[in-house]
Write a protein that holds these residues in place. Structure first.
Motif, PDB file in Angstrom:
ATOM      1  N   LEU A  87       0.823  -1.211   0.000  1.00 22.18           N
ATOM      2  CA  LEU A  87       0.000   0.000   0.000  1.00 22.18           C
ATOM      3  C   LEU A  87       0.856   1.259   0.000  1.00 22.18           C
ATOM      4  N   ARG A  88       1.957   1.220   0.720  1.00 18.68           N
ATOM      5  CA  ARG A  88       2.876   2.370   0.733  1.00 18.68           C
ATOM      6  C   ARG A  88       3.414   2.632  -0.669  1.00 18.68           C
ATOM      7  N   ILE A  89       3.838   1.587  -1.342  1.00 21.18           N
ATOM      8  CA  ILE A  89       4.352   1.734  -2.706  1.00 21.18           C
ATOM      9  C   ILE A  89       3.278   2.301  -3.629  1.00 21.18           C
ATOM     10  N   LYS A  90       2.032   1.873  -3.422  1.00 19.05           N
ATOM     11  CA  LYS A  90       0.927   2.346  -4.254  1.00 19.05           C
ATOM     12  C   LYS A  90       0.475   3.764  -3.885  1.00 19.05           C
ATOM     13  N   GLY A  91       1.085   4.352  -2.844  1.00 20.21           N
ATOM     14  CA  GLY A  91       0.747   5.710  -2.444  1.00 20.21           C
ATOM     15  C   GLY A  91      -0.482   5.798  -1.559  1.00 20.21           C
ATOM     16  N   LYS A  92      -0.959   4.679  -1.056  1.00 26.47           N
ATOM     17  CA  LYS A  92      -2.124   4.665  -0.165  1.00 26.47           C
ATOM     18  C   LYS A  92      -1.625   4.710   1.277  1.00 26.47           C
ATOM     19  N   HIS A  93      -1.119   5.874   1.642  1.00 30.67           N
ATOM     20  CA  HIS A  93      -0.411   6.025   2.911  1.00 30.67           C
ATOM     21  C   HIS A  93      -1.281   5.816   4.139  1.00 30.67           C
ATOM     22  N   ASP A  94      -2.496   6.305   4.123  1.00 30.50           N
ATOM     23  CA  ASP A  94      -3.358   6.130   5.294  1.00 30.50           C
ATOM     24  C   ASP A  94      -3.672   4.653   5.535  1.00 30.50           C
ATOM     25  N   ASP A  95      -3.952   3.942   4.453  1.00 39.36           N
ATOM     26  CA  ASP A  95      -4.228   2.511   4.580  1.00 39.36           C
ATOM     27  C   ASP A  95      -2.973   1.750   5.012  1.00 39.36           C
ATOM     28  N   ALA A  96      -1.831   2.138   4.460  1.00 36.88           N
ATOM     29  CA  ALA A  96      -0.567   1.496   4.838  1.00 36.88           C
ATOM     30  C   ALA A  96      -0.273   1.725   6.312  1.00 36.88           C
ATOM     31  N   LEU A  97      -0.494   2.950   6.778  1.00 37.66           N
ATOM     32  CA  LEU A  97      -0.236   3.264   8.184  1.00 37.66           C
ATOM     33  C   LEU A  97      -1.119   2.410   9.094  1.00 37.66           C
ATOM     34  N   CYS A  98      -2.348   2.214   8.701  1.00 32.86           N
ATOM     35  CA  CYS A  98      -3.259   1.364   9.468  1.00 32.86           C
ATOM     36  C   CYS A  98      -2.703  -0.058   9.558  1.00 32.86           C
ATOM     37  N   MET A  99      -2.213  -0.591   8.452  1.00 35.02           N
ATOM     38  CA  MET A  99      -1.650  -1.947   8.438  1.00 35.02           C
ATOM     39  C   MET A  99      -0.388  -2.036   9.294  1.00 35.02           C
ATOM     40  N   PHE A 100       0.486  -1.030   9.161  1.00 39.45           N
ATOM     41  CA  PHE A 100       1.720  -1.022   9.956  1.00 39.45           C
ATOM     42  C   PHE A 100       1.411  -0.943  11.451  1.00 39.45           C
ATOM     43  N   ARG A 101       0.406  -0.159  11.796  1.00 38.62           N
ATOM     44  CA  ARG A 101       0.048  -0.038  13.217  1.00 38.62           C
ATOM     45  C   ARG A 101      -0.552  -1.339  13.748  1.00 38.62           C
ATOM     46  N   LYS A 102      -1.323  -2.036  12.928  1.00 39.20           N
ATOM     47  CA  LYS A 102      -1.847  -3.336  13.351  1.00 39.20           C
ATOM     48  C   LYS A 102      -0.693  -4.309  13.583  1.00 39.20           C
ATOM     49  N   ALA A 103       0.267  -4.319  12.668  1.00 39.48           N
ATOM     50  CA  ALA A 103       1.437  -5.191  12.831  1.00 39.48           C
ATOM     51  C   ALA A 103       2.189  -4.837  14.108  1.00 39.48           C
ATOM     52  N   ARG A 104       2.381  -3.547  14.348  1.00 39.43           N
ATOM     53  CA  ARG A 104       3.076  -3.100  15.561  1.00 39.43           C
ATOM     54  C   ARG A 104       2.340  -3.527  16.819  1.00 39.43           C
ATOM     55  N   ASP A 105       1.025  -3.347  16.815  1.00 45.28           N
ATOM     56  CA  ASP A 105       0.238  -3.705  17.995  1.00 45.28           C
ATOM     57  C   ASP A 105       0.367  -5.191  18.318  1.00 45.28           C
ATOM     58  N   ILE A 106       0.319  -6.019  17.285  1.00 48.36           N
ATOM     59  CA  ILE A 106       0.473  -7.462  17.491  1.00 48.36           C
ATOM     60  C   ILE A 106       1.889  -7.771  17.970  1.00 48.36           C
ATOM     61  N   ASP A 107       2.888  -7.161  17.332  1.00 50.33           N
ATOM     62  CA  ASP A 107       4.278  -7.394  17.741  1.00 50.33           C
ATOM     63  C   ASP A 107       4.485  -7.035  19.203  1.00 50.33           C
ATOM     64  N   GLU A 108       3.963  -5.883  19.613  1.00 49.92           N
ATOM     65  CA  GLU A 108       4.124  -5.472  21.008  1.00 49.92           C
ATOM     66  C   GLU A 108       3.433  -6.452  21.952  1.00 49.92           C
ATOM     67  N   LEU A 109       2.263  -6.920  21.560  1.00 47.94           N
ATOM     68  CA  LEU A 109       1.501  -7.849  22.397  1.00 47.94           C
ATOM     69  C   LEU A 109       2.188  -9.217  22.482  1.00 47.94           C
ATOM     70  N   VAL A 110       2.607  -9.736  21.340  1.00 43.65           N
ATOM     71  CA  VAL A 110       3.120 -11.104  21.278  1.00 43.65           C
ATOM     72  C   VAL A 110       4.614 -11.178  21.591  1.00 43.65           C
ATOM     73  N   LEU A 111       5.382 -10.244  21.060  1.00 39.77           N
ATOM     74  CA  LEU A 111       6.838 -10.303  21.187  1.00 39.77           C
ATOM     75  C   LEU A 111       7.390  -9.366  22.255  1.00 39.77           C
ATOM     76  N   GLY A 112       6.627  -8.335  22.585  1.00 33.03           N
ATOM     77  CA  GLY A 112       7.086  -7.324  23.525  1.00 33.03           C
ATOM     78  C   GLY A 112       7.689  -6.138  22.796  1.00 33.03           C
ATOM     79  N   THR A 113       7.972  -5.099  23.550  1.00 34.63           N
ATOM     80  CA  THR A 113       8.491  -3.867  22.950  1.00 34.63           C
ATOM     81  C   THR A 113       9.990  -3.915  22.708  1.00 34.63           C
ATOM     82  N   ASN A 114      10.660  -4.928  23.238  1.00 33.99           N
ATOM     83  CA  ASN A 114      12.113  -5.021  23.090  1.00 33.99           C
ATOM     84  C   ASN A 114      12.488  -6.214  22.210  1.00 33.99           C
ATOM     85  N   HIS A 115      11.874  -6.286  21.038  1.00 31.55           N
ATOM     86  CA  HIS A 115      12.136  -7.371  20.088  1.00 31.55           C
ATOM     87  C   HIS A 115      12.474  -6.776  18.732  1.00 31.55           C
ATOM     88  N   GLN A 116      13.349  -7.442  18.032  1.00 28.89           N
ATOM     89  CA  GLN A 116      13.827  -6.980  16.731  1.00 28.89           C
ATOM     90  C   GLN A 116      12.679  -6.753  15.743  1.00 28.89           C
TER      91      GLN A 116
END
Length: 121
Positions: free
Chosen positions: A39-68
């Motif tokens: 989505l970022r490549i396609k220029g759909k930045h708002d949608d891409a940001l939503c996807m990145f934030r979902k990924a971040r939220d899951i990463d923080e929940l599952v892996l913690g904030t101190n994970h690569q």
């Protein structure tokens, strides 16, 4: 053309992962991240940001904030914010990624150099 195909494939993969693995699984986060990248490549930045934030939220929940992988999520959000001209917010995310990468990977890893480059730009 090809980005639309890739997006369709990633979305099908996301649907399967959500159904089989659940919403809060690392592989599901990876699917969100991949969709965000396209989505970022396609220029759909708002949608891409939503996807990145979902990924971040899951990463923080599952892996913690101190994970690569969580640091990668921070960096992806920072890059998108940078693209949108939100430089102060981008730097905050880049610094979060840098802090995690330094603590996990050490100070001489190539991801550290990437973080410094992102902050400087």
């Amino acid at each position: 053309g090809e980005y639309d195909k890739a997006l369709n494939i990633f979305q099908k993969g996301l649907s399967i992962r959500e159904a089989v693995l659940g919403v809060n699984h690392r592989d599901t986060a990876s699917s969100y991240n991949n969709i965000g990248l396209v989505l970022r490549i396609k220029g759909k930045h708002d949608d891409a940001l939503c996807m990145f934030r979902k990924a971040r939220d899951i990463d923080e929940l599952v892996l913690g904030t101190n994970h690569q992988d969580t640091a990668t999520s921070y960096n992806n959000i920072g890059s998108l914010l940078h693209d949108q001209g939100e430089y102060d917010d981008a730097v905050i995310m880049y610094r979060k990624a840098l802090f995690v990468w330094e603590s996990v990977l050490g100070s001489n890893h190539h991801d550290i150099a990437t973080s410094f480059n992102n902050i400087a730009s």
